[in-house]
Design a protein around this motif. Structure first.
Motif, PDB file in Angstrom:
ATOM      1  N   VAL A 471      16.604  64.047  26.068  1.00 47.79           N
ATOM      2  CA  VAL A 471      16.759  63.830  27.438  1.00 47.79           C
ATOM      3  C   VAL A 471      17.915  63.331  27.727  1.00 47.79           C
ATOM      4  O   VAL A 471      18.711  63.530  28.774  1.00 47.79           O
ATOM      5  CB  VAL A 471      15.504  63.078  27.982  1.00 47.79           C
ATOM      6  CG1 VAL A 471      15.802  62.667  29.537  1.00 47.79           C
ATOM      7  CG2 VAL A 471      14.178  63.995  27.833  1.00 47.79           C
ATOM      8  N   LEU A 472      18.537  62.099  27.101  1.00 47.88           N
ATOM      9  CA  LEU A 472      19.525  61.547  27.347  1.00 47.88           C
ATOM     10  C   LEU A 472      20.832  62.356  27.208  1.00 47.88           C
ATOM     11  O   LEU A 472      21.752  62.056  28.046  1.00 47.88           O
ATOM     12  CB  LEU A 472      19.619  60.288  26.381  1.00 47.88           C
ATOM     13  CG  LEU A 472      18.792  59.086  26.611  1.00 47.88           C
ATOM     14  CD1 LEU A 472      18.827  58.114  25.490  1.00 47.88           C
ATOM     15  CD2 LEU A 472      18.912  58.442  27.868  1.00 47.88           C
ATOM     16  N   VAL A 473      20.801  63.204  26.283  1.00 45.98           N
ATOM     17  CA  VAL A 473      22.054  64.062  26.150  1.00 45.98           C
ATOM     18  C   VAL A 473      22.159  65.247  26.837  1.00 45.98           C
ATOM     19  O   VAL A 473      23.063  65.958  26.844  1.00 45.98           O
ATOM     20  CB  VAL A 473      22.322  64.435  24.681  1.00 45.98           C
ATOM     21  CG1 VAL A 473      22.271  63.277  23.762  1.00 45.98           C
ATOM     22  CG2 VAL A 473      21.127  65.507  24.170  1.00 45.98           C
ATOM     23  N   GLY A 474      20.982  65.279  28.031  1.00 43.85           N
ATOM     24  CA  GLY A 474      21.145  66.427  28.739  1.00 43.85           C
ATOM     25  C   GLY A 474      20.528  68.006  28.383  1.00 43.85           C
ATOM     26  O   GLY A 474      20.896  68.837  29.091  1.00 43.85           O
ATOM     27  N   GLU A 475      19.521  67.768  27.249  1.00 46.05           N
ATOM     28  CA  GLU A 475      19.180  68.794  26.639  1.00 46.05           C
ATOM     29  C   GLU A 475      18.028  69.277  27.479  1.00 46.05           C
ATOM     30  O   GLU A 475      17.171  68.711  27.771  1.00 46.05           O
ATOM     31  CB  GLU A 475      18.974  68.665  25.021  1.00 46.05           C
ATOM     32  CG  GLU A 475      18.491  69.905  24.398  1.00 46.05           C
ATOM     33  CD  GLU A 475      19.700  70.680  23.965  1.00 46.05           C
ATOM     34  OE1 GLU A 475      19.639  71.844  23.409  1.00 46.05           O
ATOM     35  OE2 GLU A 475      20.942  70.320  24.359  1.00 46.05           O
ATOM     36  N   GLN A 476      18.349  70.905  28.002  1.00 49.17           N
ATOM     37  CA  GLN A 476      17.159  71.230  28.744  1.00 49.17           C
ATOM     38  C   GLN A 476      16.204  71.879  28.346  1.00 49.17           C
ATOM     39  O   GLN A 476      16.712  73.103  27.188  1.00 49.17           O
ATOM     40  CB  GLN A 476      18.035  72.178  29.941  1.00 49.17           C
ATOM     41  CG  GLN A 476      18.834  71.494  30.945  1.00 49.17           C
ATOM     42  CD  GLN A 476      18.182  70.481  31.853  1.00 49.17           C
ATOM     43  OE1 GLN A 476      16.828  70.593  32.154  1.00 49.17           O
ATOM     44  NE2 GLN A 476      18.735  69.491  32.498  1.00 49.17           N
ATOM     45  N   ALA A 477      14.953  71.812  28.511  1.00 50.78           N
ATOM     46  CA  ALA A 477      13.894  72.624  27.793  1.00 50.78           C
ATOM     47  C   ALA A 477      14.027  74.172  28.410  1.00 50.78           C
ATOM     48  O   ALA A 477      14.494  74.386  29.480  1.00 50.78           O
ATOM     49  CB  ALA A 477      12.642  71.968  27.996  1.00 50.78           C
ATOM     50  N   GLY A 593      15.314  53.232  28.088  1.00 47.09           N
ATOM     51  CA  GLY A 593      14.161  53.862  28.944  1.00 47.09           C
ATOM     52  C   GLY A 593      14.229  54.094  30.323  1.00 47.09           C
ATOM     53  O   GLY A 593      13.861  55.096  30.901  1.00 47.09           O
ATOM     54  N   HIS A 594      15.130  53.305  30.771  1.00 52.54           N
ATOM     55  CA  HIS A 594      15.520  53.528  32.310  1.00 52.54           C
ATOM     56  C   HIS A 594      16.235  54.602  32.404  1.00 52.54           C
ATOM     57  O   HIS A 594      15.621  55.520  33.629  1.00 52.54           O
ATOM     58  CB  HIS A 594      16.461  52.542  32.885  1.00 52.54           C
ATOM     59  CG  HIS A 594      15.418  51.056  32.870  1.00 52.54           C
ATOM     60  ND1 HIS A 594      16.114  49.791  33.053  1.00 52.54           N
ATOM     61  CD2 HIS A 594      14.132  50.760  32.835  1.00 52.54           C
ATOM     62  CE1 HIS A 594      15.195  48.976  33.260  1.00 52.54           C
ATOM     63  NE2 HIS A 594      14.205  49.228  32.793  1.00 52.54           N
ATOM     64  N   TYR A 595      17.026  55.102  31.512  1.00 53.75           N
ATOM     65  CA  TYR A 595      17.692  56.193  31.834  1.00 53.75           C
ATOM     66  C   TYR A 595      17.117  57.449  31.380  1.00 53.75           C
ATOM     67  O   TYR A 595      16.920  58.473  32.143  1.00 53.75           O
ATOM     68  CB  TYR A 595      19.223  56.448  30.814  1.00 53.75           C
ATOM     69  CG  TYR A 595      19.945  55.300  31.177  1.00 53.75           C
ATOM     70  CD1 TYR A 595      21.062  55.480  32.264  1.00 53.75           C
ATOM     71  CD2 TYR A 595      20.143  54.113  30.458  1.00 53.75           C
ATOM     72  CE1 TYR A 595      21.757  54.337  32.545  1.00 53.75           C
ATOM     73  CE2 TYR A 595      21.120  53.091  31.001  1.00 53.75           C
ATOM     74  CZ  TYR A 595      21.940  53.313  31.955  1.00 53.75           C
ATOM     75  OH  TYR A 595      22.785  52.390  32.144  1.00 53.75           O
ATOM     76  N   VAL A 596      16.103  57.480  30.507  1.00 57.93           N
ATOM     77  CA  VAL A 596      15.188  58.561  30.271  1.00 57.93           C
ATOM     78  C   VAL A 596      14.303  58.710  31.483  1.00 57.93           C
ATOM     79  O   VAL A 596      14.086  60.106  31.660  1.00 57.93           O
ATOM     80  CB  VAL A 596      14.058  58.293  28.857  1.00 57.93           C
ATOM     81  CG1 VAL A 596      13.169  59.132  28.865  1.00 57.93           C
ATOM     82  CG2 VAL A 596      15.382  57.977  27.748  1.00 57.93           C
ATOM     83  N   VAL A 597      13.687  57.683  32.057  1.00 62.30           N
ATOM     84  CA  VAL A 597      12.918  58.003  33.279  1.00 62.30           C
ATOM     85  C   VAL A 597      13.776  58.598  34.515  1.00 62.30           C
ATOM     86  O   VAL A 597      13.146  59.289  35.142  1.00 62.30           O
ATOM     87  CB  VAL A 597      12.465  56.670  33.610  1.00 62.30           C
ATOM     88  CG1 VAL A 597      11.684  56.550  35.193  1.00 62.30           C
ATOM     89  CG2 VAL A 597      11.388  56.029  32.614  1.00 62.30           C
ATOM     90  N   GLY A 598      14.985  58.177  34.428  1.00 57.78           N
ATOM     91  CA  GLY A 598      15.712  58.756  35.585  1.00 57.78           C
ATOM     92  C   GLY A 598      15.984  60.314  35.424  1.00 57.78           C
ATOM     93  O   GLY A 598      16.116  60.974  36.197  1.00 57.78           O
ATOM     94  N   ARG A 599      16.351  60.571  33.992  1.00 57.73           N
ATOM     95  CA  ARG A 599      16.533  61.900  33.715  1.00 57.73           C
ATOM     96  C   ARG A 599      15.234  62.978  34.064  1.00 57.73           C
ATOM     97  O   ARG A 599      15.401  63.988  34.572  1.00 57.73           O
ATOM     98  CB  ARG A 599      17.009  62.164  32.460  1.00 57.73           C
ATOM     99  CG  ARG A 599      18.501  61.340  32.087  1.00 57.73           C
ATOM    100  CD  ARG A 599      19.673  62.317  32.650  1.00 57.73           C
ATOM    101  NE  ARG A 599      20.944  61.465  32.305  1.00 57.73           N
ATOM    102  CZ  ARG A 599      21.607  61.838  31.234  1.00 57.73           C
ATOM    103  NH1 ARG A 599      21.151  62.422  30.180  1.00 57.73           N
ATOM    104  NH2 ARG A 599      22.877  61.167  30.930  1.00 57.73           N
ATOM    105  N   LEU A 600      14.218  62.397  33.546  1.00 58.14           N
ATOM    106  CA  LEU A 600      12.892  63.165  33.693  1.00 58.14           C
ATOM    107  C   LEU A 600      12.611  63.334  35.067  1.00 58.14           C
ATOM    108  O   LEU A 600      12.199  64.046  35.630  1.00 58.14           O
ATOM    109  CB  LEU A 600      11.835  62.378  33.043  1.00 58.14           C
ATOM    110  CG  LEU A 600      11.834  62.293  31.514  1.00 58.14           C
ATOM    111  CD1 LEU A 600      10.940  61.428  30.761  1.00 58.14           C
ATOM    112  CD2 LEU A 600      11.947  63.961  31.052  1.00 58.14           C
ATOM    113  N   ALA A 601      12.801  62.113  36.090  1.00 56.73           N
ATOM    114  CA  ALA A 601      12.627  62.003  37.259  1.00 56.73           C
ATOM    115  C   ALA A 601      13.351  63.080  38.240  1.00 56.73           C
ATOM    116  O   ALA A 601      13.006  64.061  38.886  1.00 56.73           O
ATOM    117  CB  ALA A 601      12.626  60.792  38.134  1.00 56.73           C
TER     118      ALA A 601
END
Length: 666
Positions: A471-477, A593-601
């Motif tokens: 998620v942090l590196v912007g990898e899209q599923a 963790g904040h950045y992960v949450v932001g990317r997922l949101a």
């Protein structure tokens, strides 16, 4: 400087630059003359000091010989008695010569040598005790050694006041001092072992003293090798290459092997004669080094005298050249400086920022080939200094652009590396979870099954960490087209299963709601990150509560903890990280963790905000948009936690393998 007339203009400054050196020239010339005179005086002092050192070493050499013969006599070699008497006469003559040399000199070194020479007043008393046979061998040896050491140390007093920065002269004085220490170590070893060989064995602490003397000798010779010239080192090598020196080395090794206590069957006279040749050769090397230092001091003295006249002529030449150059330089500086200032403003104001922006906006594969827009500057044909300054300005521009390109490539490489690592971890964890599931289905022992469940839970948490990295590196599923849905409570339970202290999490009040299947994995991951953060920053005895409710067309979750909380500034920065206003590369790792949450949101189109909990702690609010909510299906039986977990495992395995939606079985 602003008070000087004309200092505000280049021409005025050139005039001041010309006037000030002219006025100071006489002062500088006087200082140069004084400096050269000081060099001449220092060279003369050094030459005189070398003569004094050699005079002191002459006395030291005789005392060293007297010490060795006396120690052998006290060790039992009675045949040394006549040699001792004869050597005492040589030592007394050296004392008289040193006293005469000191009378003609003054200074710190002379005072130090006079202080050391005062110890010679006890010499007649010690000699009388030796003649009566009542002198202890060890104490007598220590007396001679302390006397010799005092003389050697005295000759180096005020050594820093002579060389005046000349490396060869300073190195010569250091070599002379190091050689004096080495010669004393060799002479002390000669005298010490002379008594040991005469007595036939080591007694008391003599062996330890012997090893210490050898160590001091090695250190002194190493110091000499570092500061001596090649010719001086060769002279020392020749002294140690003689037949007598080699024989002395063999006898020394024999003594070293006899430290355990066996009798030493060695002829003391053979040892004495071999070592005496070596000590005499070392004394000769000392005299040669002293002659070299003295010659260098005389050379410096002559050079200092010759340079006095040169400084005067150079001063007159400087005045003439400065006058001509000042007129030419004033014109060659003022014109191009204006053009350079204009170009610098252009670079800082538009060109540099535009080039950096262009590279940052470009694709990383193309960024490294981009550069600043070439500009032809007329300043390169100006004076050399102005041209160099213009070239440096352009180099700054090119370097900044190059750094921007490197950063773009570096970001790409880092992202690819982290994504590759995350995918590898996903594949390994998928296989591990499959193996654990198989073991769980085959295990019947309750205790073993409980341990497998714990292992399964740990692997699930590890999988979440791997997914966070992607998620942090912007990898899209891969896109998902599963049309199923699960309840909000099951989504919370799935998130709880991915945190460590899941027993502390309580789903207090979660209203029914169906969430579309394609969003479940990201939503579960998002809630798990928020729950994990709440568990870490709340006391272990307090539970973390999760709520869910409908808010118009949206559905909201709240993760509530009553821990330490945050300051207003910390809360604002945390929300900024979640909103994607900062890069995760510049923040401490505890905030990832904040950045992960932001990317997922951002993927879900959801809104996440941290607020203060009433009393203490932090509450994380998550608002899901209507597009993620499914219509209620009352005829469908909602899946239980185990089914949800199995469903999410299959979902994530499909993502890890990169399967398409048509191959996925929800």
């Amino acid at each position: 400087m602003r008070l000087l007339p004309g200092w505000s203009t280049i021409r005025g400054r050139v005039a001041v630059v010309l006037a000030v050196p002219t006025c100071l020239l006489l002062v500088l010339t006087g200082l140069a003359v004084a400096d050269r005179a000081a060099d001449w005086s220092a060279a003369e002092v050094t030459r005189d000091r070398v003569d004094l050192v050699l005079q002191v070493q002459a006395l030291v050499h005789e005392l060293q010989r007297e010490r060795g013969l006396t120690n052998g006599l006290l060790g039992g070699a009675k045949e040394y008695r006549d040699d001792v008497a004869q050597q005492r006469e040589h030592s007394d003559r050296a004392r008289v010569d040193l006293a005469a040399a000191l009378a003609r000199r003054d200074g710190a070194t002379v005072s130090a040598v006079e202080g050391a020479r005062a110890r010679l007043t006890r010499l007649p008393t010690v000699r009388a005790e030796v003649d009566r046979g009542t002198a202890p061998r060890g104490k007598t040896l220590d007396f001679y050694t302390s006397l010799i050491t005092a003389l050697i140390m005295a000759q180096s007093a005020d050594g820093d006041a002579v060389a005046r920065g000349d490396r060869a002269l300073a190195a010569g004085m250091d070599a002379l001092q190091a050689l004096a220490d080495a010669n004393e170590s060799v002479a002390l070893e000669r005298g010490s072992l002379n008594g040991v060989f005469a007595a036939g064995r080591f007694r008391g602490g003599e062996y330890l003293d012997f090893t210490e003397v050898r160590a001091v000798r090695v250190a002194a010779l190493r110091q000499y090798a570092q500061v001596a010239s090649p010719a001086q080192r060769k002279a020392l090598d020749r002294a140690f290459a003689t037949q007598e020196a080699k024989r002395a080395g063999e006898l020394e090794q024999r003594a070293a092997a006899g430290g355990a206590g066996p009798p030493l069957k060695t002829d003391p006279d053979l040892w004495w004669r071999s070592m005496t040749v070596l000590v005499d050769d070392l004394h000769s090397v000392q005299q040669r080094v002293g002659a070299d230092v003295r010659a260098r001091a005389e050379q410096l003295s002559a050079a200092a005298s010759a340079q006095l006249a040169g400084f005067l002529g150079l001063g007159a030449l400087i005045v003439a050249v400065a006058t001509v150059l000042a007129l030419v330089s004033a014109r060659s500086i003022t014109r191009p400086l204006g053009a350079l200032a204009k170009e610098a403003d252009e670079v800082a104001g538009s060109r540099l920022s535009a080039a950096v922006r262009r590279i940052q906006d470009a694709d990383p594969d193309d960024a490294e080939h981009l550069g600043p827009v070439p500009v032809r500057s007329a300043l390169h044909s100006s004076a050399q200094e102005i041209a160099q300054l213009a070239a440096a300005l352009h180099n700054v521009e090119r370097t900044a652009v190059g750094l921007a390109a490197e950063q773009a490539v570096l970001r790409r490489n880092n992202s690819e590396s982290l994504a590759n690592l995350g995918r590898r971890n996903q594949n390994l964890l998928r296989r591990q979870l499959g193996l654990i599931t198989a073991l769980e289905s085959q295990e019947v022992d309750p205790d073993a099954l409980a341990e497998l469940f714990e292992l399964d839970h740990l692997a699930t948490r590890m999988r979440r960490n791997a997914e966070s990295l992607l998620v942090l590196v912007g990898e899209q599923a891969p896109p998902r087209v599963w049309t199923g849905s699960i309840g909000a409570l099951e989504a919370v339970q799935s998130a709880v299963s991915e945190v460590e202290q899941y027993r502390r999490v309580s789903a207090v009040d979660v209203e029914p709601c169906r969430i579309r299947g394609h969003a479940i994995a990201d939503l579960s991951h998002l809630l798990a990150e928020l729950i994990e953060n709440a568990l870490v920053f709340s006391p272990p005895e307090l539970a973390v509560e999760v709520y869910g409710w409908r808010d118009g067309s949206e559905y909201c979750f709240a993760v509530v903890d009553r821990g330490v909380g945050m300051t207003a500034e910390e809360l604002a920065r945390a929300n900024a990280r979640i909103a994607g206003e900062e890069s995760f590369l510049i923040a401490p790792t505890r905030f990832l963790g904040h950045y992960v949450v932001g990317r997922l949101a951002d993927r879900l189109g959801a809104q996440v905000e941290l607020r203060e909990t009433e009393g203490s702690g932090i509450t994380a609010y998550v608002a899901l948009p209507p597009t993620l909510l499914a219509a209620p299906a009352p005829t469908d039986r909602p899946p239980g936690p185990d089914q949800v977990r199995s469903l999410l495992n299959g979902f994530r395995e499909g993502v890890a393998r990169g399967v398409t939606a048509g191959k996925d079985s929800a």
